[in-house]
Each structure stands twice: as C-alpha cells, then as structure tokens.
Write an enzyme that holds these catalytic residues in place. Structure first.
Site, PDB file in Angstrom:
ATOM      1  N   LYS A  37       0.851  -1.201   0.000  1.00  0.00           N
ATOM      2  CA  LYS A  37       0.000   0.000   0.000  1.00  0.00           C
ATOM      3  C   LYS A  37       0.883   1.247   0.000  1.00  0.00           C
ATOM      4  O   LYS A  37       1.919   1.268   0.648  1.00  0.00           O
ATOM      5  CB  LYS A  37      -0.884   0.018   1.260  1.00  0.00           C
ATOM      6  N   ARG A  72     -10.032 -11.945   1.786  1.00  0.00           N
ATOM      7  CA  ARG A  72     -10.823 -13.046   1.227  1.00  0.00           C
ATOM      8  C   ARG A  72     -10.060 -14.373   1.282  1.00  0.00           C
ATOM      9  O   ARG A  72     -10.660 -15.438   1.331  1.00  0.00           O
ATOM     10  CB  ARG A  72     -11.293 -12.694  -0.186  1.00  0.00           C
TER      11      ARG A  72
HETATM   12  N1  BES Z   1      -7.964  -4.049   4.375  1.00  0.00           N
HETATM   13  C1  BES Z   1      -8.190  -3.603   3.044  1.00  0.00           C
HETATM   14  C2  BES Z   1      -9.500  -2.841   2.890  1.00  0.00           C
HETATM   15  C3  BES Z   1      -9.643  -1.570   3.678  1.00  0.00           C
HETATM   16  C4  BES Z   1      -9.421  -0.345   3.078  1.00  0.00           C
HETATM   17  C5  BES Z   1     -10.072  -1.591   4.996  1.00  0.00           C
HETATM   18  C6  BES Z   1      -9.585   0.816   3.792  1.00  0.00           C
HETATM   19  C7  BES Z   1     -10.226  -0.417   5.713  1.00  0.00           C
HETATM   20  C8  BES Z   1      -9.989   0.787   5.104  1.00  0.00           C
HETATM   21  C9  BES Z   1      -8.219  -4.799   2.116  1.00  0.00           C
HETATM   22  O1  BES Z   1      -7.426  -5.880   2.471  1.00  0.00           O
HETATM   23  C10 BES Z   1      -7.720  -4.339   0.784  1.00  0.00           C
HETATM   24  O2  BES Z   1      -6.584  -3.963   0.708  1.00  0.00           O
HETATM   25  N2  BES Z   1      -8.581  -4.405  -0.233  1.00  0.00           N
HETATM   26  C11 BES Z   1      -8.227  -4.041  -1.557  1.00  0.00           C
HETATM   27  C12 BES Z   1      -8.810  -5.071  -2.487  1.00  0.00           C
HETATM   28  C13 BES Z   1      -8.272  -5.011  -3.899  1.00  0.00           C
HETATM   29  C14 BES Z   1      -6.776  -5.258  -3.927  1.00  0.00           C
HETATM   30  C15 BES Z   1      -9.005  -6.045  -4.732  1.00  0.00           C
HETATM   31  C16 BES Z   1      -8.805  -2.655  -1.821  1.00  0.00           C
HETATM   32  O3  BES Z   1      -9.866  -2.311  -1.302  1.00  0.00           O
HETATM   33  O4  BES Z   1      -8.144  -1.892  -2.537  1.00  0.00           O
HETATM   34 MN    MN Z   2      -5.403  -5.613   1.799  1.00  0.00          MN
END
Ligand code: BES
Ligand code: MN
Ligand code: ZN
Length: 505
Positions: free
Chosen positions: A282, A356
């Site tokens: 990230k 997931r």
């Molecule tokens: N933990 C994150 C989602 C999240 C984002 C939670 C902001 C709380 C606040 C999750 O694991 C994630 O990174 N999701 C990705 C999915 C994508 C790579 C398909 C996302 O939302 O970008």
């Molecule tokens: Mn994630």
C-alpha cells in the site's frame, strides 16, 4: 465505567449535578418547564427565546443554575418532530443526541446526569429496549483510547447516569441496563483491541486475549497455530501469514445453548492485525490506519463473549482467522497459486486482497464442521465499500433475502447500520481465472469491489445460507457521530452480531 441507575422520580427532582431534558418541537413552556425555571433558573423562558430554542432536532441550550444543593448544570436538547411520512422518530438521531450530551457532560465536568427514558410513542420501542440503547450508547460515548496518553489529556468521566422510567417499568428498565452494559463492554473491548497498534496486537496476542475471554465466560475455544493451519490444508491463511514474523492463527470459539436441538449460527471475522498490502504494498496515506483490519475478528470474539452472558437459545460458533499481511523474503508473491481447505484453488492476483484468502479457509471449515443453519461474516474487506455507502453504513452482500432482512433489522436496532449491495450470479464471472479456479483480484472492468469480494467468498460456503458484511467504511474515524469521538475504532460489527443472534427465531 459510569454506573447506570434506574429511578422513577422526575428528572427535575433528581439530586444529580447534571439534568438532561429531551424537548420535542412545539413544546409548551408553561406545561413542561415552569417548574424547572422556578427551581433552578428563573429566566429560562427568555434564554430559550434569545437562543431561538424550539426543540428542533440537534438544537441545544445549556445553562448553569443553582439550588440549595449547589450548582446545577441543565442541558435542553431538541428531539425534533415526527416527519409526516414516518410513524416514529429515527433512533439513530437519538443515539447521536446522547453522544453529544455526554460530550457536554464531560466539558462542564458534572459527576451525575439524570434524564428521562422516551415513551414508546416516540421511537416505537418500549422501556427495556430504550434503556438498553441508552446504556450502550452512553457507555460507548464514554470510551476513550487513553492507554498511551498522560493524565492531563484524559477526559473527565462521570460517576453515574440516572434513567428515569415509570415505576411500572422498573423491571424492564433494570433488564435494559443489564443487557445494555453487556453489549457496551463487548463493543468497547472490540474498539480497544482495534485501537491498540499492530506492535501490540499480533495474531498470537489476539489469540491469547480470545483464550482469556473464553476462560472468563466459560466458552469452548480451539486455536490452530500456523503449523496446524498448514497441516489442515488452509492455504489461504498460510499464504497471507507467510511474510510475517508472527505466526498466523485460527481461533474457534463455541457457545452451546441449554436448549436441545437449537439452531447453530456461525460468525466469521477477518483478523488481519496489520495490512501492509504485502508485495502489492500500500502507498503512503493508505497504510497508516491498517491496524483496523482485525475489526471483524474483534467483533465476532467479543460478540460471542456478550452472547455467553445473554444466553440465547441458539448455538453460536465463531471463527477468526488471524494473520499479519507483511513484506519479506518469505512473503507470498503476486501470481502464486494456492489451495484452500475445501480443495479449491486461486491465483493471488493481488497480495493486498488478503482478507478473502483468510476468510475462504475459515468459511469452508465452518460450513464443513458445524453445518450451521446460517453463516455471517464481517470483514474490513474493501476500500471500495466506503465509496459506495460512506462511513455510516456497512455493505451487505447475499443472495438470501431472508438473511439480508435479518441483518438490516439488526442494523437498525443495534445502531450498526447496513445497506444492501448487488450480489447476483451474473457477477460471479468476475473472479474466474484461466489458470486456477478463481482469482482474488477480480476483473477490474466490473468495478463493484465489494461485490467482487463477495463473489470470491461465495466459493467457500457450500450450501450454507450466508451473508457477507463489508464493514471497512465504518471501522474507524467515523465523522459526526458524537458517541464516537471522531477518531479511533468504532467496534462496528459487534453490536450488529449480538442483535443478529438475539433476534434469531
Ligand atoms: N484491508 C483492506 C481494505 C480496507 C481499506 C479496509 C480501507 C479499511 C480501510 C483490504 O485488504 C484491501 O486492501 N482491499 C483491496 C482489495 C483489492 C486489492 C481487490 C482494496 O480495497 O483496494
Ligand atoms: Mn489488503
Ligand atoms: Zn485487508
């Protein structure tokens, strides 16, 4: 923690140094406030007029009066009026009023606050429910994450809150306060675990806290460590945990109802103690708050602790897959192919879609070993759900209308509000892969991030009726909701799951 007390004596005669009055629009000063003015503040009517205080929703006037007993702080808050289209006023407005009243009480530093319990005609709920809601909300409003701040930055805390209810409702009011306290303790413990940073709450540490809670509440608990997870063939949890120095864990807790042949509900919660994104790292601005990513695990573990005290005629099983999603020479790679507990395979298209992966194994395990009547998972799964529903809701994804209805209902009564999002067979193509059964990344041309996540998870629930709740939007820093502080964790999911189970019939 502030003590909640029940009384049948009118608010204006209470000895508290703080009195809170709920005022409806079009109130009659003569009928309702002449005595208050006489006792504590003769110019009250003028004060209302100069402040244009009409009892409109969110309007507030406060004043410092005095009596023989000493200083009296009075707060008058508007509840608004019923909309022509609505039978009752909105409960969430009331929760927010209570939160704002708590903030006021902290500022003027009173030690005791008395207020009346609204009658059934106002919000459509009787005394037990109202006292329960008021207790939970005030106790949530009191919560502050202050473990790491010096004393002078800690807020003033009240000693007691007095709920005034008619004598005939005394028993109901006490029951409401009992249940409300149990719920608030669970929610605030969830918030505390989420607020504690990732250098404190590692997967083994969270498992340890779950064990302690299970012991305190006579719950059965099993914890699989990383070796056992691998042996069991849980390739999803294994893959996500690989890059971390802390072992992944799978926590399984059980509450058994006294009643024979009770239905079983499975609650599954995402427990990523920190989500760096993995090798799909990230960027700055997206990683800093990722200690919230175990909100789902905190919710299911603390919900079952509360349920063990509320004792529903429902068997409850909780599964919380715990892992830290990190980068290292051992981390899983984008493009890896993994095999889950139910034998299905997936390409790790993106290591940041890790939630997931851990949920897949937990859902598959739950449906195989507990054959639950229904299964619900709560997970901070996607950033996209924030764009869809904003911070006041969690997204609900299911193809089971009955479950959707139950979650919606629990959202309204508990305060963890939900909104349903699309989930249909035609969207399931978005997780298909050419080289494995599915891909955790999904096809980007379909957008619909929360649906994409749900489509992936649908491969792991078998025939079990199932609903997925994406709680990412409401997990922390929820604005304009005074029973939170605008910063930190909300414990979202905890209230929702408790009501979801308690309302099961
Ligand atoms: N933990 C994150 C989602 C999240 C984002 C939670 C902001 C709380 C606040 C999750 O694991 C994630 O990174 N999701 C990705 C999915 C994508 C790579 C398909 C996302 O939302 O970008
Ligand atoms: Mn994630
Ligand atoms: Zn995550």
């Amino acid at each position: 923690m502030v003590k909640c007390i029940i009384s049948d004596k009118a608010v204006l005669t209470q000895k508290s140094d703080g009195l809170l009055f709920f005022v409806h629009e079009n109130f009659s000063f003569k009928k309702e406030f002449v005595d208050v003015a006489k006792l504590y503040f003769p110019h009250l009517e003028t004060l209302f007029k100069t402040n244009k205080f009409e009892g409109k929703l969110g309007q507030r006037v406060s004043v410092q009066g005095s009596s023989k007993e000493g200083i009296k702080h009075l707060l008058f808050v508007g509840l608004g009026s019923k909309k022509k289209t609505a039978k009752y006023m909105e409960l969430e407005d009331f929760r927010r009023i209570l939160g704002a009243s708590m903030r006021w009480a902290e500022t003027v530093k009173i030690s005791s606050l008395a207020c009346e319990v609204p009658a059934t005609a106002v919000y459509g709920h009787g005394t037990e429910f109202m006292v329960r809601t008021m207790t939970t909300t005030f106790l949530m409003a009191e919560y502050q994450f202050d473990d790491f701040i010096s004393n002078d930055a800690k807020v003033h805390k009240l000693d007691q809150i007095i709920f005034v209810a008619p004598k005939k409702d005394d028993k109901a009011a006490h029951e409401g306060a009992r249940v409300g306290t149990i719920i608030a303790e669970a929610v605030n413990r969830s918030r505390h675990w989420v607020d504690l940073p990732a250098n404190v709450i590692t997967p083994p540490e969270l498992a340890k806290r779950a064990k302690k809670l299970a012991k305190d509440h006579n719950l059965e608990i099993t914890v699989f460590d990383e070796k056992e997870i691998e042996k069991l063939g849980m390739g999803g949890i294994k893959a996500v945990g690989m890059g971390s120095q802390h072992d992944a864990q799978l926590v399984i807790m059980q509450y058994t109802a006294k009643k024979k042949n009770a239905p079983t509900l499975a609650l599954v919660g995402k427990g990523i103690t920190f989500d760096s994104g993995g090798l799909n790292l990230k960027p700055t601005g997206f990683m800093e708050t990722m200690k919230v990513d175990m909100t789902g695990a905190a919710a299911v573990i603390n919900a079952i602790a509360a349920l063990s005290q509320l004792k529903p005629d429902i068997n409850v099983v909780v599964l919380a897959p715990l892992a830290e999603n990190m980068v290292s020479g051992n981390a899983n790679h984008p493009g890896d192919i993994i095999r889950f507990y139910n034998g299905k395979t997936a390409v790790v298209g993106n290591t940041d879609a890790e939630g997931r992966l851990v949920l897949a194994d937990a859902l598959a395990y739950a449906s195989k070993h507990f054959t639950p009547t229904a299964m619900i998972d709560v997970a901070t799964l996607t950033g996209a759900v924030s764009h869809a529903v904003g911070p006041f809701f969690s997204g609900v994804l299911t193809q089971d209308d009955d479950l959707a209805q139950r979650v919606q209902q629990a959202g309204e009564t508990s305060g963890d509000a939900t909104w349903r999002l699309p989930m249909i067979d035609r969207y399931k193509v978005m997780v298909k892969s050419d080289i494995a059964d599915i891909n955790n990344d999904g096809k980007s041309k379909y957008y619909a991030g929360p649906t994409n996540g749900a489509c992936f998870l649908s491969h792991f629930v078998g025939e079990t009726p199932w609903v997925h709740v994406d709680i990412a939007a409401a997990a922390d820093e929820v604005p304009d909701t005074p029973y939170y502080r605008g910063i930190g964790a909300t414990g979202v999911g905890t209230r929702l799951l408790i009501d979801f189970v308690m309302q099961w019939k």
